[in-house]
Design an enzyme around this catalytic site. Structure first.
Site, PDB file in Angstrom:
ATOM      1  N   LYS A 108       0.937   0.233  -7.976  1.00 47.66           N
ATOM      2  CA  LYS A 108       0.299   1.494  -7.595  1.00 47.66           C
ATOM      3  C   LYS A 108      -0.303   2.147  -8.837  1.00 47.66           C
ATOM      4  CE  LYS A 108       1.689   6.133  -6.036  1.00 47.66           C
ATOM      5  NZ  LYS A 108       2.732   6.887  -5.312  1.00 47.66           N
TER       6      LYS A 108
ATOM      7  N   GLU B 228       1.843   4.906   4.830  1.00 46.18           N
ATOM      8  CA  GLU B 228       2.971   5.253   3.971  1.00 46.18           C
ATOM      9  C   GLU B 228       3.402   6.672   4.290  1.00 46.18           C
ATOM     10  OE1 GLU B 228       3.470   6.756  -0.618  1.00 46.18           O
ATOM     11  OE2 GLU B 228       2.132   5.060  -0.271  1.00 46.18           O
TER      12      GLU B 228
ATOM     13  N   THR C  66       7.110   7.756  -2.376  1.00 40.81           N
ATOM     14  CA  THR C  66       7.836   8.625  -3.287  1.00 40.81           C
ATOM     15  C   THR C  66       9.322   8.262  -3.280  1.00 40.81           C
ATOM     16  OG1 THR C  66       6.251  10.357  -2.648  1.00 40.81           O
ATOM     17  CG2 THR C  66       7.982  11.006  -4.148  1.00 40.81           C
TER      18      THR C  66
END
Length: 201
Positions: A133, A43, A73
């Site tokens: 998450k 990621e 993000t």
């Protein structure tokens, strides 16, 4: 907004690498370290134009090696567009925003939203999302993972935030499906311990 396709993207791997604002060259280097170690999923967070360029470069390198790269993000629909254009295969967000999840889904990118409460987990599952998450995982703790699996056994948690070789195994034992590590990948002392976790099922 089913995100069960994440399972196939991760391929059963228990670790994911997070590259945060490292620049292009360092991102490529750390991604290569992760891939060489056996961590197939990476990621790259996108909080600046430089981050987007790093994502683009890592995604191109990943395609050459048959690996998967996601954008992290992701906070706005514009981020989703940037992620898709840069070659990301999925998106990750720190919080639960179903409109953002929908935008990612519409762009063809499964989204992994962040959760930290039972209410958020229930809301995400109600929207068809099973991969979530858990953030910030080191603050939530391993007992949070175990507790959430009581009422929500179908939830698949990716633990992010403060993860290292010292606690990754504990989170996997508590029921996390994937542990996301960042700075630990740049610590040579941790690499053998992280490698030992890759075969855990």
């Amino acid at each position: 907004m089913d995100n069960s396709g994440v399972e196939e993207l991760f391929g059963g791997a228990r670790l994911m690498a997070i590259l945060r604002s490292m620049g292009v060259e360092r991102s490529l280097s750390v991604a290569a370290t992760a891939w060489d170690l056996g961590i197939d999923s990476v990621e790259v967070t996108i909080q600046s134009p430089e981050d987007v360029e790093a994502l683009r470069a890592v995604a191109a390198a990943a395609r050459e090696r048959g690996k998967v790269v996601g954008a992290g993000t992701v906070l706005t629909p514009a981020h989703v567009t940037q992620a898709a254009e840069a070659g990301a295969a999925f998106t990750v967000s720190p919080g639960l925003d179903l409109d953002l999840v929908r935008a990612s889904h519409d762009a063809g990118l499964p989204s992994i939203p962040g959760v930290a409460t039972a209410t958020e987990v229930q809301r995400a599952l109600g929207a068809g999302l099973t991969w979530l998450k858990a953030f910030p995982a080191s603050v939530l703790g391993t007992s949070w993972i175990s507790a959430m699996h009581g009422p929500f056994p179908e939830a698949r948690f990716v633990t992010t935030g403060g993860m290292s070789s010292a606690n990754a195994g504990d989170f996997l034992s508590a029921g996390a499906r994937v542990v996301a590590v960042g700075s630990a990948l740049e610590d040579p002392a941790q690499l053998p311990r992280l490698a030992a976790l890759l075969d855990r099922r």
